[in-house]
Design a protein around this motif. Structure first.
Motif, PDB file in Angstrom:
ATOM      1  N   LEU A 121      -0.441 -46.395   4.627  1.00  0.00           N
ATOM      2  CA  LEU A 121      -1.644 -47.065   4.154  1.00  0.00           C
ATOM      3  C   LEU A 121      -2.800 -46.105   4.381  1.00  0.00           C
ATOM      4  O   LEU A 121      -3.158 -45.810   5.520  1.00  0.00           O
ATOM      5  CB  LEU A 121      -1.880 -48.374   4.923  1.00  0.00           C
ATOM      6  N   ASP A 122      -3.374 -45.613   3.312  1.00  0.00           N
ATOM      7  CA  ASP A 122      -4.450 -44.637   3.424  1.00  0.00           C
ATOM      8  C   ASP A 122      -5.712 -45.262   4.021  1.00  0.00           C
ATOM      9  O   ASP A 122      -5.833 -46.480   4.146  1.00  0.00           O
ATOM     10  CB  ASP A 122      -4.782 -44.054   2.051  1.00  0.00           C
ATOM     11  N   ALA A 123      -6.656 -44.406   4.361  1.00  0.00           N
ATOM     12  CA  ALA A 123      -7.923 -44.858   4.939  1.00  0.00           C
ATOM     13  C   ALA A 123      -8.609 -45.861   4.020  1.00  0.00           C
ATOM     14  O   ALA A 123      -8.713 -45.646   2.820  1.00  0.00           O
ATOM     15  CB  ALA A 123      -8.838 -43.659   5.194  1.00  0.00           C
ATOM     16  N   PHE A 124      -9.043 -46.973   4.611  1.00  0.00           N
ATOM     17  CA  PHE A 124      -9.808 -48.008   3.919  1.00  0.00           C
ATOM     18  C   PHE A 124      -9.050 -48.623   2.733  1.00  0.00           C
ATOM     19  O   PHE A 124      -9.648 -49.067   1.766  1.00  0.00           O
ATOM     20  CB  PHE A 124     -11.166 -47.452   3.447  1.00  0.00           C
ATOM     21  N   ALA A 125      -7.727 -48.654   2.846  1.00  0.00           N
ATOM     22  CA  ALA A 125      -6.905 -49.187   1.756  1.00  0.00           C
ATOM     23  C   ALA A 125      -7.232 -50.634   1.440  1.00  0.00           C
ATOM     24  O   ALA A 125      -7.235 -51.044   0.274  1.00  0.00           O
ATOM     25  CB  ALA A 125      -5.417 -49.052   2.093  1.00  0.00           C
ATOM     26  N   LEU A 126      -7.509 -51.458   2.477  1.00  0.00           N
ATOM     27  CA  LEU A 126      -7.779 -52.870   2.259  1.00  0.00           C
ATOM     28  C   LEU A 126      -9.085 -53.328   2.896  1.00  0.00           C
ATOM     29  O   LEU A 126      -9.293 -54.527   3.082  1.00  0.00           O
ATOM     30  CB  LEU A 126      -6.632 -53.722   2.810  1.00  0.00           C
ATOM     31  N   ASN A 127      -9.944 -52.404   3.267  1.00  0.00           N
ATOM     32  CA  ASN A 127     -11.151 -52.829   3.982  1.00  0.00           C
ATOM     33  C   ASN A 127     -12.019 -53.756   3.134  1.00  0.00           C
ATOM     34  O   ASN A 127     -12.117 -53.618   1.933  1.00  0.00           O
ATOM     35  CB  ASN A 127     -11.954 -51.623   4.486  1.00  0.00           C
ATOM     36  N   PHE A 128     -12.580 -54.745   3.796  1.00  0.00           N
ATOM     37  CA  PHE A 128     -13.444 -55.759   3.190  1.00  0.00           C
ATOM     38  C   PHE A 128     -12.704 -56.707   2.240  1.00  0.00           C
ATOM     39  O   PHE A 128     -13.331 -57.507   1.562  1.00  0.00           O
ATOM     40  CB  PHE A 128     -14.637 -55.133   2.456  1.00  0.00           C
ATOM     41  N   ALA A 129     -11.382 -56.644   2.204  1.00  0.00           N
ATOM     42  CA  ALA A 129     -10.636 -57.603   1.397  1.00  0.00           C
ATOM     43  C   ALA A 129     -10.628 -58.948   2.118  1.00  0.00           C
ATOM     44  O   ALA A 129     -10.611 -59.002   3.345  1.00  0.00           O
ATOM     45  CB  ALA A 129      -9.209 -57.116   1.162  1.00  0.00           C
ATOM     46  N   LEU A 130     -10.611 -60.044   1.355  1.00  0.00           N
ATOM     47  CA  LEU A 130     -10.590 -61.369   1.956  1.00  0.00           C
ATOM     48  C   LEU A 130      -9.167 -61.840   2.247  1.00  0.00           C
ATOM     49  O   LEU A 130      -8.913 -63.030   2.368  1.00  0.00           O
ATOM     50  CB  LEU A 130     -11.281 -62.393   1.043  1.00  0.00           C
ATOM     51  N   ILE A 131      -8.268 -60.931   2.387  1.00  0.00           N
ATOM     52  CA  ILE A 131      -6.875 -61.234   2.625  1.00  0.00           C
ATOM     53  C   ILE A 131      -6.686 -61.915   3.984  1.00  0.00           C
ATOM     54  O   ILE A 131      -7.348 -61.560   4.954  1.00  0.00           O
ATOM     55  CB  ILE A 131      -6.035 -59.937   2.551  1.00  0.00           C
ATOM     56  N   ASP A 132      -5.824 -62.930   4.050  1.00  0.00           N
ATOM     57  CA  ASP A 132      -5.546 -63.551   5.344  1.00  0.00           C
ATOM     58  C   ASP A 132      -4.076 -63.452   5.735  1.00  0.00           C
ATOM     59  O   ASP A 132      -3.710 -63.803   6.854  1.00  0.00           O
ATOM     60  CB  ASP A 132      -6.014 -65.008   5.387  1.00  0.00           C
ATOM     61  N   GLN A 133      -3.237 -62.952   4.845  1.00  0.00           N
ATOM     62  CA  GLN A 133      -1.829 -62.764   5.166  1.00  0.00           C
ATOM     63  C   GLN A 133      -1.342 -61.450   4.580  1.00  0.00           C
ATOM     64  O   GLN A 133      -1.636 -61.140   3.424  1.00  0.00           O
ATOM     65  CB  GLN A 133      -0.972 -63.905   4.600  1.00  0.00           C
ATOM     66  N   ILE A 134      -0.609 -60.713   5.384  1.00  0.00           N
ATOM     67  CA  ILE A 134       0.004 -59.480   4.872  1.00  0.00           C
ATOM     68  C   ILE A 134       1.304 -59.230   5.618  1.00  0.00           C
ATOM     69  O   ILE A 134       1.398 -59.475   6.826  1.00  0.00           O
ATOM     70  CB  ILE A 134      -0.940 -58.268   5.003  1.00  0.00           C
ATOM     71  N   THR A 135       2.307 -58.786   4.892  1.00  0.00           N
ATOM     72  CA  THR A 135       3.599 -58.448   5.481  1.00  0.00           C
ATOM     73  C   THR A 135       3.774 -56.946   5.420  1.00  0.00           C
ATOM     74  O   THR A 135       3.787 -56.355   4.325  1.00  0.00           O
ATOM     75  CB  THR A 135       4.748 -59.141   4.713  1.00  0.00           C
ATOM     76  N   LEU A 136       3.880 -56.335   6.588  1.00  0.00           N
ATOM     77  CA  LEU A 136       4.060 -54.888   6.661  1.00  0.00           C
ATOM     78  C   LEU A 136       5.546 -54.573   6.786  1.00  0.00           C
ATOM     79  O   LEU A 136       6.234 -55.157   7.619  1.00  0.00           O
ATOM     80  CB  LEU A 136       3.293 -54.312   7.851  1.00  0.00           C
TER      81      LEU A 136
END
Length: 404
Positions: free
Chosen positions: A181-196
Motif C-alpha cells: 500500500l503506497d503512501a497515502f493510498a487511502l488517506n482521508f477516505a471515509l472507509i470503516d472496514q478493510i480486509t488486509l
C-alpha cells in the motif's frame, strides 16, 4: 435583511494532470506498458466541468485487451478513485470567499447549468462575506457511500492517493495478491472496514491517515514495515494489533488516534519512535516488551489516561521528560527497581517490582487466547497478580483463565 445563497452540488473532482498513454477500455481508464504487457488503472482525466465517472459498482478485470494484445491489470494507479465524493452545500459571498473555496478544492466542478451565473448570484445575494463549510462530512455518512470497487487477484500494488478522499467508499477487501500500500493510498477516505490480505508486506507513510471512520484493523503477520503516520488521526480506531514481524513503531504512526484504548505490542519490537502514540488520550495502559531498546521523544505525549505502564525490560531505556504525559504506576521486572529509581524521568513513576512469575502479564496482551479488549485494569494482590474482566467484573488469577 442579509441573504445567503446555498447551492447543492453533487460531485466534485480533483484536478489531475493528463496521463500520457491513457486509454479507455469498457468504461475504465488504463495506462498500458507495451514492454511488460501490464496495465495500470488510472484516474479518468476529464474536462474541469465533467465529474469523475468512477462511481457505483466498479468491477476491475484481471486482464484487458487492446488491439489484440492482452495486458495484465496489476496496479491501481495514483488518484484512480481520488476525490469521488459528495459536497453537501457551499455558501460563498465575494471574490475572497471564492478564492478560499478554490484553495480548498482546486478543481471544483461547477455544473454548466449554474456556471458563472452562480458566482454572480453568490456575490450579489450573499454580501456578508461568509463561506459555510465546503466539506465532505455529512450527518449520515452511509448515505454518501455508494462506491463499490471489486479488485481482482492480478493487482499487486495500490499506488499513493489511489483512494485518497474517496468518501463514497464504505468498505474494501484487498485480494491476496496485494503486496504494497503506497503512501497515502487511502488517506482521508471515509472507509470503516478493510480486509488486509496475508500477501501484504508494506504499509507506507500515511496510508490510512485521517480515515476517521475506521474502527478496527487487523494487520497480517506478513507485514514487515508500517510507515510514519500510517494510522494518524484515525479518530474512531479503538484497537489494533501489531504483528511480530514489526520491529519499529515509526514516527507518529498512531498520532491522535483519540479512541484507541488497547494496543498489543509484539515481543519482537525494538523501537517506539517519537510521537508514536501521542494524543492517544484514551489509552489507559501499555505493556512495553523486554525487546524495546529505545522510546522516542513525545512517544506517549498527551496520553492523559495512561496511568499504568508495564516495562518488561530489565534495563531502563533512555527517555525524555515529555516522553510520557502522566507518571502513574510503573511495573518493572524483579531486581530492576533500583535501576529504574536511578533512571532519569522513569523515577517519576510510582515503581512496583514484579516477581519473575508475574512477568507473564506482558504476554497476556498479545496472547490470542486472551481478549485484550476486555482487560480494563491489572492490580497487584499480595504475591498474586490478578485482572478484572469488564463484563463480569469477576477476578481472575493471572496466568489462568479460570475464575477465582
Amino acid at each position: 435583511m442579509k441573504k445567503r445563497l446555498l447551492i447543492l452540488l453533487t460531485i466534485i473532482t480533483i484536478a489531475i494532470p493528463s496521463l500520457w498513454g491513457q486509454v479507455m477500455i469498457d468504461g475504465l481508464s488504463y495506462k498500458l506498458n507495451e514492454e511488460t504487457k501490464q496495465a495500470k488503472l488510472t484516474y479518468i482525466y476529464t474536462e474541469p466541468k465533467v465529474a469523475n465517472p468512477y462511481n457505483g459498482v466498479i468491477n476491475i478485470p484481471e486482464t484487458v485487451t487492446k488491439d489484440g494484445q492482452i495486458y495484465d491489470v496489476t496496479t491501481i494507479g495514483k488518484y484512480a478513485f481520488s476525490g469521488t465524493h459528495v459536497l453537501e452545500h457551499v455558501a460563498i459571498s465575494d471574490t475572497s470567499s471564492i478564492q478560499i473555496l478554490y484553495e480548498m478544492f482546486p478543481a471544483l466542478a461547477i455544473p454548466d447549468s449554474i456556471g458563472k451565473a452562480w458566482l454572480k448570484l453568490a456575490m450579489k445575494y450573499a454580501p456578508e462575506s461568509v463561506i459555510d463549510t465546503a466539506t465532505t462530512k455529512h450527518s449520515d455518512p452511509d448515505s454518501l457511500r455508494q462506491l463499490v470497487v471489486n479488485i481482482p487477484n492480478s493487482v499487486t500494488t495500490i499506488e499513493g492517493g489511489a483512494f485518497c478522499s474517496s468518501t463514497g467508499l464504505k468498505s474494501l477487501k484487498l485480494p491476496n495478491s496485494i503486496t504494497k500500500l503506497d503512501a497515502f493510498a487511502l488517506n482521508f477516505a471515509l472507509i470503516d472496514q478493510i480486509t488486509l490480505p496475508d500477501s501484504l508486506r508494506t504499509i507506507e507513510m500515511g496510508a490510512f491517515e485521517a480515515c476517521e471512520y475506521l474502527k478496527t484493523i487487523k494487520i497480517p503477520e506478513s507485514v514487515t514495515s508500517i510507515g510514519q503516520r500510517a494510522f494518524s488521526h484515525c479518530h474512531s480506531l479503538t484497537s489494533v494489533n501489531i504483528p511480530k514481524s514489526i520491529k519499529k513503531i515509526e514516527n507518529s504512526t498512531f498520532y491522535n488516534c483519540s479512541a484507541l484504548t488497547q494496543i498489543a505490542l509484539p515481543d519482537s519490537l525494538e523501537c517506539i519512535d517519537q510521537e508514536a502514540f501521542a494524543w492517544c488520550f484514551r489509552l489507559s495502559q501499555i505493556t512495553i516488551p523486554a525487546t524495546v531498546k529505545s522510546i522516542g521523544k513525545n512517544a506517549f505525549k498527551d496520553c492523559y489516561e495512561l496511568g499504568i505502564v508495564f516495562n518488561l525490560s530489565p534495563i531502563p531505556q533512555k527517555i525524555e521528560e515529555d516522553t510520557f504525559e502522566k507518571y502513574g504506576i510503573l511495573y518493572v521486572p524483579q531486581g530492576s527497581k533500583k535501576d529504574y529509581e536511578k533512571a532519569e524521568y522513569w523515577n517519576k513513576f510510582r515503581i512496583i517490582e514484579l516477581a519473575s512469575s508475574d512477568l507473564k502479564c506482558g504476554c497476556e496482551f498479545h496472547n490470542e487466547e486472551c481478549q485484550p479488549s476486555k482487560i480494563i485494569n491489572l492490580i497487584p494482590d499480595g504475591k498474586k497478580f490478578k485482572r478484572i474482566d469488564d463484563d463480569s467484573q469477576s477476578l481472575y488469577e493471572h496466568g489462568t483463565h479460570e475464575k477465582k
